[in-house]
Design an enzyme around this catalytic site. Structure first.
Site, short mmCIF file in Angstrom:
data_model
loop_
_atom_site.label_atom_id
_atom_site.label_comp_id
_atom_site.label_asym_id
_atom_site.label_seq_id
_atom_site.Cartn_x
_atom_site.Cartn_y
_atom_site.Cartn_z
N ARG A 48 0.87 -1.19 0.00
CA ARG A 48 0.00 0.00 0.00
C ARG A 48 0.90 1.22 0.00
O ARG A 48 1.67 1.42 0.94
CB ARG A 48 -0.93 0.00 1.21
CG ARG A 48 -1.63 1.33 1.42
CD ARG A 48 -2.76 1.29 2.42
NE ARG A 48 -3.93 0.64 1.84
CZ ARG A 48 -5.16 0.75 2.34
NH1 ARG A 48 -5.39 1.48 3.42
NH2 ARG A 48 -6.17 0.13 1.76
N HIS B 128 -7.35 1.18 -6.54
CA HIS B 128 -7.57 0.30 -5.39
C HIS B 128 -8.23 -0.97 -5.93
O HIS B 128 -9.39 -1.27 -5.66
CB HIS B 128 -8.45 1.00 -4.36
CG HIS B 128 -8.41 0.39 -2.99
ND1 HIS B 128 -7.66 -0.75 -2.68
CD2 HIS B 128 -9.02 0.75 -1.84
CE1 HIS B 128 -7.83 -1.03 -1.41
NE2 HIS B 128 -8.65 -0.16 -0.87
N GLN C 79 -10.11 -3.62 -3.76
CA GLN C 79 -11.39 -3.11 -3.25
C GLN C 79 -12.47 -3.18 -4.33
O GLN C 79 -13.59 -3.62 -4.08
CB GLN C 79 -11.23 -1.67 -2.76
CG GLN C 79 -12.52 -1.06 -2.26
CD GLN C 79 -12.98 -1.70 -0.95
OE1 GLN C 79 -12.24 -1.74 0.00
NE2 GLN C 79 -14.21 -2.21 -0.92
N ASP D 175 -16.79 7.72 -2.49
CA ASP D 175 -15.53 7.54 -1.75
C ASP D 175 -15.26 8.86 -1.03
O ASP D 175 -15.88 9.88 -1.35
CB ASP D 175 -14.39 7.19 -2.74
CG ASP D 175 -13.06 6.86 -2.06
OD1 ASP D 175 -13.05 6.60 -0.84
OD2 ASP D 175 -12.02 6.89 -2.76
N CYS E 224 -16.20 2.10 0.03
CA CYS E 224 -15.11 1.21 0.44
C CYS E 224 -14.77 1.34 1.92
O CYS E 224 -14.17 0.44 2.50
CB CYS E 224 -13.87 1.46 -0.41
SG CYS E 224 -13.16 3.11 -0.21
N ARG F 124 -14.08 -8.45 0.89
CA ARG F 124 -12.63 -8.30 0.71
C ARG F 124 -11.94 -9.61 1.09
O ARG F 124 -11.03 -10.07 0.40
CB ARG F 124 -12.10 -7.16 1.62
CG ARG F 124 -12.50 -5.76 1.23
CD ARG F 124 -11.71 -5.24 0.05
NE ARG F 124 -10.28 -5.26 0.28
CZ ARG F 124 -9.56 -4.25 0.79
NH1 ARG F 124 -10.16 -3.12 1.10
NH2 ARG F 124 -8.25 -4.35 0.92
N1 NVA Z 1 -9.63 7.05 -1.63
C1 NVA Z 1 -9.37 6.60 -0.28
C2 NVA Z 1 -9.69 5.14 -0.15
C3 NVA Z 1 -9.46 4.58 1.23
C4 NVA Z 1 -9.69 3.09 1.31
C5 NVA Z 1 -7.94 6.91 0.10
O1 NVA Z 1 -7.05 6.70 -0.74
O2 NVA Z 1 -7.70 7.37 1.21
N1 CP Z 2 -11.31 0.10 2.13
C1 CP Z 2 -10.06 0.01 2.61
O1 CP Z 2 -9.09 -0.28 1.89
O2 CP Z 2 -9.96 0.25 3.95
P1 CP Z 2 -8.62 0.45 4.81
O3 CP Z 2 -8.00 1.76 4.37
O4 CP Z 2 -9.10 0.49 6.22
O5 CP Z 2 -7.70 -0.69 4.54
#
Ligand code: NVA
Ligand code: CP
Length: 286
Positions: free
Chosen positions: A99, A126, A129, A205, A245, A273
């Site tokens: 990540r 993502h 997801q 989102d 998500c 997931r």
């Molecule tokens: N768009 C959000 C998704 C979190 C799962 C982020 O990148 O923070």
């Molecule tokens: N939806 C998702 O990826 O959540 P987290 O950021 O908590 O892993």
């Protein structure tokens, strides 16, 4: 030859059909231990709740185990390269989930690693997801092909970008509603009311993604009028399901009434997931 899962375009429609079939089986029978003795490294350069728990539970339930390493605790901040990290980790584990911020970091790690690398969220997408989201659509509405999915909010977010990439592969129509300055280049956008009209699925989102905290005030201003609330959702098809998500900000990108309401499928989406990632880990490791 190892395969990575960095973006939706990495697998074919046929491969996704098989993956979802397997995820359904794994959801129905949680006792399968197909990854006995295998290890998965989880590397985090951003926060996580679901991704960390679901990947740890996934490999654990399949008989393997996870090693979660927040990158801040590794030697990378002290100057070790991502490439050396990837090459060394590949000698210990069977797959790596990463990540991170820029997709260039994801690609550098994947190029250097000799085991499969999974995108656990980057600025550009993502994909794990969105796979869980589409699996949820199939489960709730019977199919994905031919459905209309409306995305309302940050059109340049990793979630919106992965939905855009998924549409031609899975054969659904994506309607995007996003304010000026928050739209992917070249994408057709419509007003939120037009996007949601008659839609089978409505997705949103957060307005402020991880790493964008400094832009919070400007973003809140730009996204005024893009909240997914009861009034907007009333335009959708009667069978509509709402996806997010998570984490969510009630009263910002989505109202509490919609997020916690009868059309919301967000907890099944979060659960899925686990099942989809189990199928993905089997596909990449075995
Ligand atoms: N768009 C959000 C998704 C979190 C799962 C982020 O990148 O923070
Ligand atoms: N939806 C998702 O990826 O959540 P987290 O950021 O908590 O892993």
């Amino acid at each position: 030859m190892k395969r990575d899962f960095l973006r939706l375009g990495d697998f074919s429609a046929e491969e996704y059909r098989a993956l979802f079939r397997r995820a359904r089986e794994l959801k129905a029978d949680r006792r399968q231990r197909t990854l006995e003795g295998r290890s998965l490294l989880l590397l985090f350069e951003k926060a996580s709740t679901r991704t960390r728990i679901s990947f740890e539970a996934a490999i654990g339930q399949l008989g393997g185990h996870a090693i979660a390493l927040p990158m801040a605790e590794s030697q990378v901040p002290r100057g070790e390269t991502l490439e050396d990290t990837a090459r060394v980790a590949s000698r210990y584990v069977d797959a790596i989930m990463f990540r991170t911020h820029g997709d260039d970091r994801l690609q550098s790690l994947a190029r250097a690693a000799t085991v499969p690398v999974i995108n656990g969220l980057s600025d550009g997408g993502h994909p794990v997801q969105v796979l869980a989201d589409l699996f949820t659509v199939q489960e709730k509405l019977g199919s994905i092909e031919g459905k209309t999915i409306a995305f309302v909010g940050d059109g340049a977010s990793n979630m919106a970008l992965s939905f855009l990439e998924a549409a031609p592969i899975f054969g659904f129509t994506l309607r995007l509603a996003a304010p000026e300055g928050y739209r992917p280049e070249g994408a057709r956008v419509v007003a939120p009311s037009e996007a949601v009209q008659g839609a089978d699925v409505v997705v949103t989102d957060v307005w402020i993604s991880m790493g964008q905290e400094k832009e919070a005030a400007a973003r809140r201003k730009a996204f005024t009028g893009y909240c997914l609330d009861e009034k907007l959702l009333a335009r959708a098809a009667r069978h509509v399901i709402v996806l997010h998500c998570l984490p969510a900000h009630r009263g910002e990108e989505i109202s509490a009434g919609v997020l916690d309401g009868p059309q919301s499928a967000v907890l099944d989406e979060a659960e899925n997931r686990l099942h989809v990632q189990k199928a993905l880990l089997e596909k990449l490791i075995l």
